[in-house]
Design a protein around this motif. Structure first.
Motif, PDB file in Angstrom:
ATOM      1  N   GLU A 151      -4.198  16.184  -8.972  1.00 47.32           N
ATOM      2  CA  GLU A 151      -4.796  14.864  -8.735  1.00 47.32           C
ATOM      3  C   GLU A 151      -4.159  13.766  -9.584  1.00 47.32           C
ATOM      4  OE1 GLU A 151      -7.145  16.718 -12.093  1.00 47.32           O
ATOM      5  OE2 GLU A 151      -6.343  17.433 -10.214  1.00 47.32           O
ATOM      6  N   ILE A 152      -3.402  14.158 -10.581  1.00 41.77           N
ATOM      7  CA  ILE A 152      -2.728  13.169 -11.427  1.00 41.77           C
ATOM      8  C   ILE A 152      -1.343  12.916 -10.846  1.00 41.77           C
ATOM      9  CG2 ILE A 152      -1.871  12.646 -13.729  1.00 41.77           C
ATOM     10  CD1 ILE A 152      -3.838  14.646 -14.868  1.00 41.77           C
ATOM     11  N   ASP A 153      -1.128  11.716 -10.345  1.00 35.54           N
ATOM     12  CA  ASP A 153       0.199  11.399  -9.820  1.00 35.54           C
ATOM     13  C   ASP A 153       1.003  10.551 -10.803  1.00 35.54           C
ATOM     14  OD1 ASP A 153      -1.294   9.120  -9.556  1.00 35.54           O
ATOM     15  OD2 ASP A 153      -0.511   8.587  -7.592  1.00 35.54           O
ATOM     16  N   THR A 154       0.301   9.852 -11.693  1.00 34.43           N
ATOM     17  CA  THR A 154       0.972   9.021 -12.695  1.00 34.43           C
ATOM     18  C   THR A 154       0.250   9.199 -14.022  1.00 34.43           C
ATOM     19  OG1 THR A 154       1.517   7.385 -11.007  1.00 34.43           O
ATOM     20  CG2 THR A 154       1.682   6.672 -13.286  1.00 34.43           C
ATOM     21  N   ILE A 155       1.020   9.281 -15.062  1.00 36.65           N
ATOM     22  CA  ILE A 155       0.438   9.366 -16.396  1.00 36.65           C
ATOM     23  C   ILE A 155       1.065   8.278 -17.256  1.00 36.65           C
ATOM     24  CG2 ILE A 155       2.109  11.072 -17.231  1.00 36.65           C
ATOM     25  CD1 ILE A 155      -0.262  12.337 -18.786  1.00 36.65           C
ATOM     26  N   SER A 156       0.234   7.614 -18.030  1.00 35.79           N
ATOM     27  CA  SER A 156       0.731   6.584 -18.938  1.00 35.79           C
ATOM     28  C   SER A 156       1.060   7.248 -20.268  1.00 35.79           C
ATOM     29  CB  SER A 156      -0.325   5.495 -19.154  1.00 35.79           C
ATOM     30  OG  SER A 156      -0.568   4.839 -17.940  1.00 35.79           O
ATOM     31  N   LYS A 162      -4.837  19.877 -23.519  1.00 38.51           N
ATOM     32  CA  LYS A 162      -3.813  20.670 -22.838  1.00 38.51           C
ATOM     33  C   LYS A 162      -2.672  19.778 -22.348  1.00 38.51           C
ATOM     34  CE  LYS A 162      -3.756  24.696 -19.934  1.00 38.51           C
ATOM     35  NZ  LYS A 162      -4.598  25.598 -19.173  1.00 38.51           N
ATOM     36  N   ILE A 163      -3.017  18.657 -21.766  1.00 36.20           N
ATOM     37  CA  ILE A 163      -1.986  17.721 -21.284  1.00 36.20           C
ATOM     38  C   ILE A 163      -1.173  17.196 -22.456  1.00 36.20           C
ATOM     39  CG2 ILE A 163      -1.601  15.486 -20.183  1.00 36.20           C
ATOM     40  CD1 ILE A 163      -3.995  16.120 -18.380  1.00 36.20           C
ATOM     41  N   ASP A 164      -1.841  16.861 -23.537  1.00 38.57           N
ATOM     42  CA  ASP A 164      -1.154  16.386 -24.733  1.00 38.57           C
ATOM     43  C   ASP A 164      -0.195  17.454 -25.259  1.00 38.57           C
ATOM     44  OD1 ASP A 164      -0.733  14.384 -26.776  1.00 38.57           O
ATOM     45  OD2 ASP A 164      -1.820  15.722 -28.136  1.00 38.57           O
ATOM     46  N   SER A 165      -0.630  18.695 -25.259  1.00 37.04           N
ATOM     47  CA  SER A 165       0.197  19.806 -25.712  1.00 37.04           C
ATOM     48  C   SER A 165       1.432  19.972 -24.820  1.00 37.04           C
ATOM     49  CB  SER A 165      -0.632  21.084 -25.727  1.00 37.04           C
ATOM     50  OG  SER A 165       0.168  22.178 -26.032  1.00 37.04           O
ATOM     51  N   ILE A 204       9.533  19.657 -14.508  1.00 39.62           N
ATOM     52  CA  ILE A 204       9.871  21.079 -14.536  1.00 39.62           C
ATOM     53  C   ILE A 204       8.764  21.894 -15.191  1.00 39.62           C
ATOM     54  CG2 ILE A 204      12.352  20.704 -14.517  1.00 39.62           C
ATOM     55  CD1 ILE A 204      12.364  21.133 -17.540  1.00 39.62           C
ATOM     56  N   ASP A 205       7.647  21.302 -15.453  1.00 39.68           N
ATOM     57  CA  ASP A 205       6.545  22.014 -16.092  1.00 39.68           C
ATOM     58  C   ASP A 205       5.383  22.163 -15.121  1.00 39.68           C
ATOM     59  OD1 ASP A 205       4.810  23.150 -17.993  1.00 39.68           O
ATOM     60  OD2 ASP A 205       5.768  22.005 -19.564  1.00 39.68           O
ATOM     61  N   THR A 206       4.333  22.733 -15.608  1.00 41.33           N
ATOM     62  CA  THR A 206       3.167  23.037 -14.783  1.00 41.33           C
ATOM     63  C   THR A 206       2.144  21.902 -14.735  1.00 41.33           C
ATOM     64  OG1 THR A 206       2.098  24.032 -16.694  1.00 41.33           O
ATOM     65  CG2 THR A 206       3.379  25.491 -15.254  1.00 41.33           C
ATOM     66  N   LEU A 207       2.462  20.774 -15.277  1.00 45.04           N
ATOM     67  CA  LEU A 207       1.498  19.667 -15.328  1.00 45.04           C
ATOM     68  C   LEU A 207       1.043  19.278 -13.921  1.00 45.04           C
ATOM     69  CD1 LEU A 207       0.074  17.876 -17.381  1.00 45.04           C
ATOM     70  CD2 LEU A 207       1.917  16.244 -17.141  1.00 45.04           C
ATOM     71  N   ALA A 208       1.983  19.140 -13.013  1.00 43.77           N
ATOM     72  CA  ALA A 208       1.628  18.763 -11.641  1.00 43.77           C
ATOM     73  C   ALA A 208       0.863  19.872 -10.935  1.00 43.77           C
ATOM     74  CB  ALA A 208       2.886  18.403 -10.865  1.00 43.77           C
ATOM     75  N   PRO A 220       4.447   3.887 -17.505  1.00 40.38           N
ATOM     76  CA  PRO A 220       3.826   4.680 -16.444  1.00 40.38           C
ATOM     77  C   PRO A 220       4.855   5.685 -15.929  1.00 40.38           C
ATOM     78  CG  PRO A 220       4.430   2.520 -15.630  1.00 40.38           C
ATOM     79  CD  PRO A 220       4.802   2.552 -17.080  1.00 40.38           C
ATOM     80  N   VAL A 221       4.526   6.962 -16.000  1.00 42.53           N
ATOM     81  CA  VAL A 221       5.448   8.015 -15.578  1.00 42.53           C
ATOM     82  C   VAL A 221       4.880   8.683 -14.336  1.00 42.53           C
ATOM     83  CG1 VAL A 221       6.567  10.164 -16.250  1.00 42.53           C
ATOM     84  CG2 VAL A 221       6.198   8.368 -17.952  1.00 42.53           C
ATOM     85  N   ILE A 222       5.666   8.667 -13.258  1.00 41.32           N
ATOM     86  CA  ILE A 222       5.244   9.270 -11.993  1.00 41.32           C
ATOM     87  C   ILE A 222       5.549  10.754 -12.038  1.00 41.32           C
ATOM     88  CG2 ILE A 222       5.567   9.287  -9.494  1.00 41.32           C
ATOM     89  CD1 ILE A 222       6.429   6.313  -9.790  1.00 41.32           C
TER      90      ILE A 222
END
Length: 160
Positions: free
Chosen positions: A88-93, A121-124, A79-83, A153-155
């Protein structure tokens, strides 16, 4: 003669006690021996949530916990703007730390050569979105709550 026999028996009884004394290990030695037997890399019970507590099989309970945690993280991040910011990031560990006091900490894990996106920014975003988790019961080792860490691993963008 009887007197000498009694003295002889008394002498044998007194000296035989000295020979039968076994060296008793100190408390520290026993403690160190016991600590060496413990496998500190494994826990007796993995962290869990109340919804998974009813499952008696340890493997299924662990799987229930990891699936719940992964799904909850995915829902909170989708529900956030990360995607949108980083398509280009489809999975984040995500490194998850569960502390003995049942608090939880999330840290994104990035590949060593990743310079294409702003890690701060991603960490935030992760820290802002991954709040208000249900109570997580910490892992148990020998009856004592302990800290555990694992990487999930989070998709991202499951709807695609």
């Amino acid at each position: 003669m009887k007197k000498h026999g009694l003295l002889f028996l008394l002498f044998v009884a007194i000296t035989s006690c000295q020979f039968s004394d076994k060296k008793v290990q100190s408390e520290d030695d026993l403690l160190q021996k016991e600590l060496k037997k413990i496998d500190w890399k494994k826990v007796d019970a993995f962290p869990t949530i109340d919804a998974c507590e009813a499952i008696s099989d340890e493997t299924q309970r662990r799987q229930c916990f990891f699936e719940y945690l992964t799904q909850t993280i995915q829902e909170k991040l989708n529900i956030d703007t990360l995607a949108i910011l980083y398509p280009e990031i489809d999975t984040i560990s995500v490194k998850v730390t569960v502390f003995p006091d049942a608090t939880i900490k999330f840290e994104p894990q990035f590949p060593k050569d990743s310079v294409a996106y702003d890690k701060v920014k991603i960490d935030s975003i992760l820290h802002n979105r991954l709040v208000d988790f249900p109570k997580i019961n910490p892992a148990i080792k020998r009856g004592v709550p302990v800290k555990t860490q694992f990487i999930l691993p989070v998709i991202l963008n499951v709807e695609k």
